[in-house]
Design a protein around this motif. Sequence first.
Motif, PDB file in Angstrom:
ATOM      1  N   GLY A  56       0.779  -1.231   0.000  1.00 32.39           N
ATOM      2  CA  GLY A  56       0.000   0.000   0.000  1.00 32.39           C
ATOM      3  C   GLY A  56       0.809   1.279   0.000  1.00 32.39           C
ATOM      4  O   GLY A  56       0.251   2.373   0.103  1.00 32.39           O
ATOM      5  N   ALA A  57       2.141   1.156  -0.121  1.00 26.11           N
ATOM      6  CA  ALA A  57       2.969   2.357  -0.139  1.00 26.11           C
ATOM      7  C   ALA A  57       2.728   3.153  -1.421  1.00 26.11           C
ATOM      8  O   ALA A  57       2.577   2.581  -2.500  1.00 26.11           O
ATOM      9  N   SER A  58       2.690   4.460  -1.294  1.00 22.47           N
ATOM     10  CA  SER A  58       2.508   5.325  -2.465  1.00 22.47           C
ATOM     11  C   SER A  58       3.852   5.520  -3.160  1.00 22.47           C
ATOM     12  O   SER A  58       4.909   5.216  -2.610  1.00 22.47           O
ATOM     13  N   TRP A  59       3.802   6.059  -4.394  1.00 24.59           N
ATOM     14  CA  TRP A  59       5.055   6.353  -5.088  1.00 24.59           C
ATOM     15  C   TRP A  59       5.844   7.420  -4.343  1.00 24.59           C
ATOM     16  O   TRP A  59       7.081   7.425  -4.374  1.00 24.59           O
ATOM     17  N   ALA A  60       5.164   8.322  -3.648  1.00 22.27           N
ATOM     18  CA  ALA A  60       5.870   9.321  -2.840  1.00 22.27           C
ATOM     19  C   ALA A  60       6.629   8.634  -1.704  1.00 22.27           C
ATOM     20  O   ALA A  60       7.775   8.991  -1.401  1.00 22.27           O
ATOM     21  N   VAL A  62       7.709   5.499  -1.692  1.00 25.55           N
ATOM     22  CA  VAL A  62       8.811   4.754  -2.305  1.00 25.55           C
ATOM     23  C   VAL A  62       9.961   5.694  -2.637  1.00 25.55           C
ATOM     24  O   VAL A  62      11.128   5.409  -2.362  1.00 25.55           O
ATOM     25  N   GLY A  63       9.619   6.839  -3.247  1.00 24.90           N
ATOM     26  CA  GLY A  63      10.657   7.800  -3.598  1.00 24.90           C
ATOM     27  C   GLY A  63      11.421   8.294  -2.383  1.00 24.90           C
ATOM     28  O   GLY A  63      12.650   8.427  -2.423  1.00 24.90           O
ATOM     29  N   GLN A  64      10.702   8.534  -1.281  1.00 24.07           N
ATOM     30  CA  GLN A  64      11.366   8.994  -0.061  1.00 24.07           C
ATOM     31  C   GLN A  64      12.340   7.954   0.456  1.00 24.07           C
ATOM     32  O   GLN A  64      13.458   8.283   0.879  1.00 24.07           O
ATOM     33  N   SER A  65      11.944   6.663   0.414  1.00 23.01           N
ATOM     34  CA  SER A  65      12.834   5.596   0.874  1.00 23.01           C
ATOM     35  C   SER A  65      14.058   5.456  -0.026  1.00 23.01           C
ATOM     36  O   SER A  65      15.142   5.097   0.435  1.00 23.01           O
ATOM     37  N   LEU A  66      13.867   5.737  -1.320  1.00 25.93           N
ATOM     38  CA  LEU A  66      14.977   5.635  -2.269  1.00 25.93           C
ATOM     39  C   LEU A  66      15.834   6.899  -2.299  1.00 25.93           C
ATOM     40  O   LEU A  66      16.903   6.917  -2.913  1.00 25.93           O
ATOM     41  N   GLY A  67      15.336   7.949  -1.653  1.00 31.63           N
ATOM     42  CA  GLY A  67      16.081   9.203  -1.658  1.00 31.63           C
ATOM     43  C   GLY A  67      15.927   9.980  -2.952  1.00 31.63           C
ATOM     44  O   GLY A  67      16.808  10.760  -3.321  1.00 31.63           O
ATOM     45  N   VAL A  68      14.794   9.747  -3.658  1.00 34.37           N
ATOM     46  CA  VAL A  68      14.537  10.462  -4.913  1.00 34.37           C
ATOM     47  C   VAL A  68      13.118  11.010  -4.865  1.00 34.37           C
ATOM     48  O   VAL A  68      12.359  10.742  -3.936  1.00 34.37           O
ATOM     49  N   THR A  69      12.762  11.761  -5.899  1.00 35.04           N
ATOM     50  CA  THR A  69      11.404  12.298  -5.956  1.00 35.04           C
ATOM     51  C   THR A  69      10.418  11.208  -6.350  1.00 35.04           C
ATOM     52  O   THR A  69      10.795  10.151  -6.873  1.00 35.04           O
ATOM     53  N   LYS A  70       9.144  11.500  -6.118  1.00 35.30           N
ATOM     54  CA  LYS A  70       8.081  10.588  -6.547  1.00 35.30           C
ATOM     55  C   LYS A  70       8.169  10.340  -8.047  1.00 35.30           C
ATOM     56  O   LYS A  70       8.055   9.196  -8.518  1.00 35.30           O
ATOM     57  N   GLN A  71       8.397  11.407  -8.817  1.00 40.23           N
ATOM     58  CA  GLN A  71       8.462  11.273 -10.270  1.00 40.23           C
ATOM     59  C   GLN A  71       9.642  10.415 -10.697  1.00 40.23           C
ATOM     60  O   GLN A  71       9.523   9.604 -11.628  1.00 40.23           O
ATOM     61  N   ALA A  72      10.771  10.571 -10.023  1.00 40.96           N
ATOM     62  CA  ALA A  72      11.958   9.785 -10.372  1.00 40.96           C
ATOM     63  C   ALA A  72      11.737   8.301 -10.071  1.00 40.96           C
ATOM     64  O   ALA A  72      12.166   7.426 -10.839  1.00 40.96           O
ATOM     65  N   ALA A  73      11.060   8.014  -8.964  1.00 35.05           N
ATOM     66  CA  ALA A  73      10.773   6.627  -8.616  1.00 35.05           C
ATOM     67  C   ALA A  73       9.850   5.999  -9.642  1.00 35.05           C
ATOM     68  O   ALA A  73      10.071   4.866 -10.091  1.00 35.05           O
ATOM     69  N   GLN A  74       8.817   6.732 -10.044  1.00 34.34           N
ATOM     70  CA  GLN A  74       7.887   6.218 -11.048  1.00 34.34           C
ATOM     71  C   GLN A  74       8.577   6.002 -12.384  1.00 34.34           C
ATOM     72  O   GLN A  74       8.342   5.002 -13.073  1.00 34.34           O
ATOM     73  N   LYS A  75       9.450   6.925 -12.764  1.00 39.95           N
ATOM     74  CA  LYS A  75      10.138   6.818 -14.043  1.00 39.95           C
ATOM     75  C   LYS A  75      11.036   5.592 -14.083  1.00 39.95           C
ATOM     76  O   LYS A  75      11.146   4.917 -15.112  1.00 39.95           O
ATOM     77  N   ARG A  76      11.654   5.261 -12.944  1.00 42.12           N
ATOM     78  CA  ARG A  76      12.556   4.108 -12.907  1.00 42.12           C
ATOM     79  C   ARG A  76      11.800   2.798 -12.885  1.00 42.12           C
ATOM     80  O   ARG A  76      12.205   1.823 -13.512  1.00 42.12           O
ATOM     81  N   PHE A  77      10.684   2.765 -12.157  1.00 38.06           N
ATOM     82  CA  PHE A  77       9.985   1.494 -11.954  1.00 38.06           C
ATOM     83  C   PHE A  77       8.650   1.467 -12.699  1.00 38.06           C
ATOM     84  O   PHE A  77       7.588   1.329 -12.108  1.00 38.06           O
ATOM     85  N   VAL A  78       8.717   1.622 -14.014  1.00 41.05           N
ATOM     86  CA  VAL A  78       7.545   1.477 -14.867  1.00 41.05           C
ATOM     87  C   VAL A  78       7.904   0.560 -16.016  1.00 41.05           C
ATOM     88  O   VAL A  78       9.070   0.384 -16.357  1.00 41.05           O
ATOM     89  N   ASP A  79       6.863  -0.070 -16.598  1.00 46.14           N
ATOM     90  CA  ASP A  79       7.051  -0.905 -17.780  1.00 46.14           C
ATOM     91  C   ASP A  79       7.234  -0.019 -19.009  1.00 46.14           C
ATOM     92  O   ASP A  79       6.955   1.177 -18.988  1.00 46.14           O
ATOM     93  N   THR A  80       7.666  -0.621 -20.127  1.00 50.65           N
ATOM     94  CA  THR A  80       7.707   0.096 -21.382  1.00 50.65           C
ATOM     95  C   THR A  80       6.292   0.514 -21.735  1.00 50.65           C
ATOM     96  O   THR A  80       5.324  -0.148 -21.404  1.00 50.65           O
ATOM     97  N   GLY A  81       6.156   1.633 -22.395  1.00 48.09           N
ATOM     98  CA  GLY A  81       4.817   2.156 -22.659  1.00 48.09           C
ATOM     99  C   GLY A  81       4.406   3.162 -21.601  1.00 48.09           C
ATOM    100  O   GLY A  81       3.333   3.714 -21.653  1.00 48.09           O
TER     101      GLY A  81
END
Length: 230
Positions: A56-60, A62-81
């Motif tokens: 249930g963790a949000s992308w925000a 996840v990004g905080q745990s990774l030390g990056v922004t929400k957008q950066a986390a989403q960009k890294r962990f998305v499928d093609t398309g």
Amino acid sequence: MPSPPQLEDLIDVVEGRHPDGDPLAYLAEAVMLAVQLDEMGDQLVGYFVDLAREAGASWADVGQSLGVTKQAAQKRFVDTGRQPRRKGVFARFGAQARQVVVAAQEHAREAGSDMIGTGHILLGLIDDPKTTAARAIAEIGSVDEVRVAAGSALGPSGSRSRSHIPFAQDSKKVLQLSLREALRDGARQIGTEHILLGMLRDEASAGASVLTRSGVTRRKVEDWLADQAV
């Protein structure tokens, strides 16, 4: 808690693979090992991103745990398309593995079960005789014996369920272990063989008990898969 590999350990691995002491062979091996470690690191992080999203963790978050922004986390962990990945281990399931999950749900529904157990997953694994898992079970043991034993382990059937049926805790563990098996295998998707190996890794599960009593052990499945790869 085991420590991560140290530089000295990795040097020993490289030198151990080339006992002739050729410096250029060492260098080529070191480059290959570095690439493998980099890929494994990405897979390791991706595995726990999937688990966090499933919880249930949000992308925000996840990004905080990774030390990056929400957008950066989403960009890294998305499928093609550029579509967000499906949550949890199902993001990496291949078509046949997804069909196993669908079949397991249907077996649970037909049995009137209120939870999808590992016995239902096992029945789903042998529904299609052409899948890798079903072929392995057929050649190592007996599909008919496994089907009867799995059905008996589920107990008497109740009325057919019409509502959503959740996975039991041991079934969730098996599905998570199947992802681990795929990562261990270096596979991009989870196959039916990874579900089978994940089930056998959890020796306490009902599905694993049925398999081992029928002569289908983890070691035999691994040996059978190795033979198929030759």
